[in-house]
Design a protein around this motif. Structure first.
Motif, PDB file in Angstrom:
ATOM      1  N   LEU A  32     -50.960  12.422   7.841  1.00 12.05           N
ATOM      2  CA  LEU A  32     -49.950  13.284   8.458  1.00 12.05           C
ATOM      3  C   LEU A  32     -49.755  14.545   7.622  1.00 12.05           C
ATOM      4  O   LEU A  32     -49.757  15.656   8.160  1.00 12.05           O
ATOM      5  CB  LEU A  32     -48.629  12.528   8.607  1.00 12.05           C
ATOM      6  CG  LEU A  32     -47.456  13.328   9.166  1.00 12.05           C
ATOM      7  CD1 LEU A  32     -47.753  13.842  10.574  1.00 12.05           C
ATOM      8  CD2 LEU A  32     -46.190  12.473   9.158  1.00 12.05           C
ATOM      9  N   LEU A  36     -50.656  18.473   8.685  1.00 15.11           N
ATOM     10  CA  LEU A  36     -49.661  19.540   8.682  1.00 15.11           C
ATOM     11  C   LEU A  36     -50.067  20.689   7.754  1.00 15.11           C
ATOM     12  O   LEU A  36     -49.855  21.852   8.071  1.00 15.11           O
ATOM     13  CB  LEU A  36     -48.298  18.990   8.262  1.00 15.11           C
ATOM     14  CG  LEU A  36     -47.680  17.977   9.223  1.00 15.11           C
ATOM     15  CD1 LEU A  36     -46.432  17.348   8.604  1.00 15.11           C
ATOM     16  CD2 LEU A  36     -47.368  18.614  10.561  1.00 15.11           C
ATOM     17  N   LEU A  53     -46.968  14.318  14.955  1.00 11.67           N
ATOM     18  CA  LEU A  53     -47.637  15.617  15.102  1.00 11.67           C
ATOM     19  C   LEU A  53     -47.228  16.276  16.414  1.00 11.67           C
ATOM     20  O   LEU A  53     -46.926  17.465  16.458  1.00 11.67           O
ATOM     21  CB  LEU A  53     -49.155  15.455  15.031  1.00 11.67           C
ATOM     22  CG  LEU A  53     -49.732  15.178  13.647  1.00 11.67           C
ATOM     23  CD1 LEU A  53     -51.208  14.827  13.745  1.00 11.67           C
ATOM     24  CD2 LEU A  53     -49.520  16.384  12.739  1.00 11.67           C
ATOM     25  N   HIS A  83     -47.615  20.261  17.399  1.00 11.73           N
ATOM     26  CA  HIS A  83     -49.036  20.445  17.118  1.00 11.73           C
ATOM     27  C   HIS A  83     -49.882  20.056  18.334  1.00 11.73           C
ATOM     28  O   HIS A  83     -49.705  18.985  18.905  1.00 11.73           O
ATOM     29  CB  HIS A  83     -49.454  19.642  15.891  1.00 11.73           C
ATOM     30  CG  HIS A  83     -48.912  20.224  14.631  1.00 11.73           C
ATOM     31  ND1 HIS A  83     -49.600  21.129  13.875  1.00 11.73           N
ATOM     32  CD2 HIS A  83     -47.708  20.062  14.018  1.00 11.73           C
ATOM     33  CE1 HIS A  83     -48.863  21.499  12.845  1.00 11.73           C
ATOM     34  NE2 HIS A  83     -47.694  20.858  12.908  1.00 11.73           N
TER      35      HIS A  83
END
Length: 121
Positions: A39, A43, A68, A73
């Motif tokens: 994760l 990012l 996400l 995203h």
């Protein structure tokens, strides 16, 4: 420009194989072996595509996917899993996965899916 793929897989042997094969195909690959690291890397490094195992230490892949997406995203996410029930596929897709590949898989199938999703970005 070379596409950047984030590979999040806790099976070290499978991860090495995939990293090597993706590298031979010309992709730049970043690897994580647990969900939290995956994760954070997603990012920080803004990959072009994420290959994400479902069952991961520290944070399941499906939860990484959810987080996400909740942050906005849009990166394509291919979720890998040994789980092959329809309900699992639905959970993965509802979490925001772009695609779902069941283990064991053929690496050529992964390459075809990657090429398809990268052509859409």
């Amino acid at each position: 420009m070379t596409a950047h793929i984030l590979l999040v897989e806790d099976d070290v042997k499978l991860c090495r194989f995939m990293e090597s094969e993706l590298g031979l195909e010309g992709y730049r690959v970043t690897v994580a072996h647990d969900g939290i690291t995956g994760l954070n890397l997603a990012l920080e490094s803004q990959p072009d595509l994420v290959i994400l195992d479902w069952m991961l230490p520290s944070l399941e892949g499906v939860e990484v996917c959810r987080r996400l997406r909740s942050l906005g995203h849009k990166v394509p996410i291919v979720l890998l899993t040994a789980r092959d029930e329809l309900s699992d596929r639905v959970i993965g897709l509802e979490a925001g996965a772009t695609d779902f590949v069941v283990k064991p898989f053929n690496i050529e199938e992964i390459f075809a899916r990657i090429a398809t999703y990268l052509s859409l970005v």
